[in-house]
Write a protein that holds these residues in place. Sequence first.
Motif, PDB file in Angstrom:
ATOM      1  N   LEU A   9       0.826  -1.209   0.000  1.00  0.00           N
ATOM      2  CA  LEU A   9       0.000   0.000   0.000  1.00  0.00           C
ATOM      3  C   LEU A   9       0.860   1.258   0.000  1.00  0.00           C
ATOM      4  CD1 LEU A   9      -2.926   0.938   0.014  1.00  0.00           C
ATOM      5  CD2 LEU A   9      -2.861   0.903   2.501  1.00  0.00           C
ATOM      6  N   SER A  10       1.959   1.239   0.739  1.00  0.00           N
ATOM      7  CA  SER A  10       2.871   2.387   0.765  1.00  0.00           C
ATOM      8  C   SER A  10       3.501   2.636  -0.596  1.00  0.00           C
ATOM      9  CB  SER A  10       3.972   2.172   1.802  1.00  0.00           C
ATOM     10  OG  SER A  10       3.432   2.045   3.086  1.00  0.00           O
ATOM     11  N   VAL A  11       3.934   1.573  -1.263  1.00  0.00           N
ATOM     12  CA  VAL A  11       4.526   1.711  -2.604  1.00  0.00           C
ATOM     13  C   VAL A  11       3.480   2.239  -3.578  1.00  0.00           C
ATOM     14  CG1 VAL A  11       5.478   0.414  -4.548  1.00  0.00           C
ATOM     15  CG2 VAL A  11       6.319  -0.003  -2.249  1.00  0.00           C
ATOM     16  N   PHE A  12       2.259   1.758  -3.477  1.00  0.00           N
ATOM     17  CA  PHE A  12       1.178   2.211  -4.352  1.00  0.00           C
ATOM     18  C   PHE A  12       0.922   3.709  -4.183  1.00  0.00           C
ATOM     19  CE2 PHE A  12      -3.439   2.800  -5.080  1.00  0.00           C
ATOM     20  CZ  PHE A  12      -3.471   2.480  -6.422  1.00  0.00           C
ATOM     21  N   VAL A  13       0.801   4.162  -2.945  1.00  0.00           N
ATOM     22  CA  VAL A  13       0.520   5.581  -2.680  1.00  0.00           C
ATOM     23  C   VAL A  13       1.699   6.450  -3.099  1.00  0.00           C
ATOM     24  CG1 VAL A  13       0.112   7.257  -0.843  1.00  0.00           C
ATOM     25  CG2 VAL A  13      -1.157   5.121  -0.865  1.00  0.00           C
ATOM     26  N   LEU A  14       2.910   6.030  -2.795  1.00  0.00           N
ATOM     27  CA  LEU A  14       4.078   6.809  -3.193  1.00  0.00           C
ATOM     28  C   LEU A  14       4.221   6.882  -4.709  1.00  0.00           C
ATOM     29  CD1 LEU A  14       6.694   5.687  -0.533  1.00  0.00           C
ATOM     30  CD2 LEU A  14       5.582   7.909  -0.730  1.00  0.00           C
ATOM     31  N   SER A  15       3.903   5.804  -5.416  1.00  0.00           N
ATOM     32  CA  SER A  15       3.980   5.849  -6.880  1.00  0.00           C
ATOM     33  C   SER A  15       2.921   6.774  -7.466  1.00  0.00           C
ATOM     34  CB  SER A  15       3.875   4.455  -7.472  1.00  0.00           C
ATOM     35  OG  SER A  15       2.613   3.893  -7.201  1.00  0.00           O
ATOM     36  N   LEU A  16       1.738   6.812  -6.853  1.00  0.00           N
ATOM     37  CA  LEU A  16       0.717   7.760  -7.307  1.00  0.00           C
ATOM     38  C   LEU A  16       1.186   9.199  -7.126  1.00  0.00           C
ATOM     39  CD1 LEU A  16      -2.644   6.256  -5.972  1.00  0.00           C
ATOM     40  CD2 LEU A  16      -1.949   6.532  -8.333  1.00  0.00           C
ATOM     41  N   LEU A  17       1.736   9.504  -5.968  1.00  0.00           N
ATOM     42  CA  LEU A  17       2.207  10.866  -5.696  1.00  0.00           C
ATOM     43  C   LEU A  17       3.371  11.249  -6.611  1.00  0.00           C
ATOM     44  CD1 LEU A  17       2.038  10.855  -1.799  1.00  0.00           C
ATOM     45  CD2 LEU A  17       0.472  11.977  -3.381  1.00  0.00           C
ATOM     46  N   ALA A  53      -2.335  -9.626  -9.319  1.00  0.00           N
ATOM     47  CA  ALA A  53      -3.655 -10.199  -9.037  1.00  0.00           C
ATOM     48  C   ALA A  53      -3.553 -11.672  -8.658  1.00  0.00           C
ATOM     49  CB  ALA A  53      -4.566 -10.032 -10.249  1.00  0.00           C
ATOM     50  N   LEU A  54      -2.519 -12.347  -9.147  1.00  0.00           N
ATOM     51  CA  LEU A  54      -2.336 -13.752  -8.795  1.00  0.00           C
ATOM     52  C   LEU A  54      -2.017 -13.943  -7.317  1.00  0.00           C
ATOM     53  CD1 LEU A  54      -0.241 -14.933 -11.871  1.00  0.00           C
ATOM     54  CD2 LEU A  54      -2.669 -15.359 -11.429  1.00  0.00           C
ATOM     55  N   ALA A  63      -9.289  -5.074  -4.385  1.00  0.00           N
ATOM     56  CA  ALA A  63      -9.688  -3.700  -4.719  1.00  0.00           C
ATOM     57  C   ALA A  63      -8.512  -2.925  -5.297  1.00  0.00           C
ATOM     58  CB  ALA A  63     -10.246  -2.995  -3.488  1.00  0.00           C
ATOM     59  N   LEU A  64      -7.330  -3.073  -4.706  1.00  0.00           N
ATOM     60  CA  LEU A  64      -6.152  -2.373  -5.224  1.00  0.00           C
ATOM     61  C   LEU A  64      -5.775  -2.869  -6.608  1.00  0.00           C
ATOM     62  CD1 LEU A  64      -3.887  -2.064  -2.069  1.00  0.00           C
ATOM     63  CD2 LEU A  64      -5.148  -0.266  -3.236  1.00  0.00           C
ATOM     64  N   PHE A  66      -7.845  -4.123  -8.813  1.00  0.00           N
ATOM     65  CA  PHE A  66      -8.857  -3.608  -9.734  1.00  0.00           C
ATOM     66  C   PHE A  66      -8.596  -2.146 -10.087  1.00  0.00           C
ATOM     67  CE2 PHE A  66     -12.881  -1.402 -10.488  1.00  0.00           C
ATOM     68  CZ  PHE A  66     -13.309  -2.081 -11.612  1.00  0.00           C
ATOM     69  N   VAL A  67      -8.316  -1.334  -9.074  1.00  0.00           N
ATOM     70  CA  VAL A  67      -8.061   0.093  -9.311  1.00  0.00           C
ATOM     71  C   VAL A  67      -6.812   0.269 -10.170  1.00  0.00           C
ATOM     72  CG1 VAL A  67      -7.407   2.253  -8.171  1.00  0.00           C
ATOM     73  CG2 VAL A  67      -9.279   0.886  -7.262  1.00  0.00           C
ATOM     74  N   THR A  68      -5.759  -0.463  -9.858  1.00  0.00           N
ATOM     75  CA  THR A  68      -4.524  -0.361 -10.629  1.00  0.00           C
ATOM     76  C   THR A  68      -4.736  -0.795 -12.080  1.00  0.00           C
ATOM     77  OG1 THR A  68      -3.270  -0.836  -8.623  1.00  0.00           O
ATOM     78  CG2 THR A  68      -2.114  -1.079 -10.714  1.00  0.00           C
ATOM     79  N   ALA A  69      -5.409  -1.900 -12.281  1.00  0.00           N
ATOM     80  CA  ALA A  69      -5.656  -2.378 -13.645  1.00  0.00           C
ATOM     81  C   ALA A  69      -6.564  -1.408 -14.413  1.00  0.00           C
ATOM     82  CB  ALA A  69      -6.275  -3.768 -13.615  1.00  0.00           C
ATOM     83  N   ALA A  70      -7.546  -0.838 -13.734  1.00  0.00           N
ATOM     84  CA  ALA A  70      -8.442   0.114 -14.401  1.00  0.00           C
ATOM     85  C   ALA A  70      -7.692   1.375 -14.825  1.00  0.00           C
ATOM     86  CB  ALA A  70      -9.608   0.476 -13.477  1.00  0.00           C
ATOM     87  N   PHE A  71      -6.868   1.927 -13.923  1.00  0.00           N
ATOM     88  CA  PHE A  71      -6.096   3.124 -14.274  1.00  0.00           C
ATOM     89  C   PHE A  71      -5.092   2.833 -15.385  1.00  0.00           C
ATOM     90  CE2 PHE A  71      -6.689   5.301  -9.913  1.00  0.00           C
ATOM     91  CZ  PHE A  71      -7.886   5.841 -10.348  1.00  0.00           C
TER      92      PHE A  71
END
Length: 97
Positions: A9-17, A53-54, A63-64, A66-71
């Motif tokens: 989750l931290s890597v995801f948020v930092l990559s978004l920022l 996803a695997l 949920a993460l 799905f959001v990542t794949a959608a974006f």
Amino acid sequence: MNALLFTDLSVFVLSLLLGFEVIGRVPTTLHTPLMSAANAVHGIVLAGALLIALTADGVLGYALVFVTAAFAAMNVVGGYVVTDRMLEMFRPRKDTR
């Protein structure tokens, strides 16, 4: 929340920022070439999201993913739309008489 999920989750948020900060500093005249050149990168992000996803387990993981794949999918499609519009500018115009 376990340590692995917190790290993901931290890597995801930092990559978004970081992504928002980098794209926000690109001059307006470079946005179109940047979008058309970034299609391969977004395709890799989409493939990475499918690989993650695997290993996802639990509602938050799904949920993460799905959001990542959608974006990532929106970025791939948007990049090709921008590229098509950019190439349309270089095609000869049809006579409308």
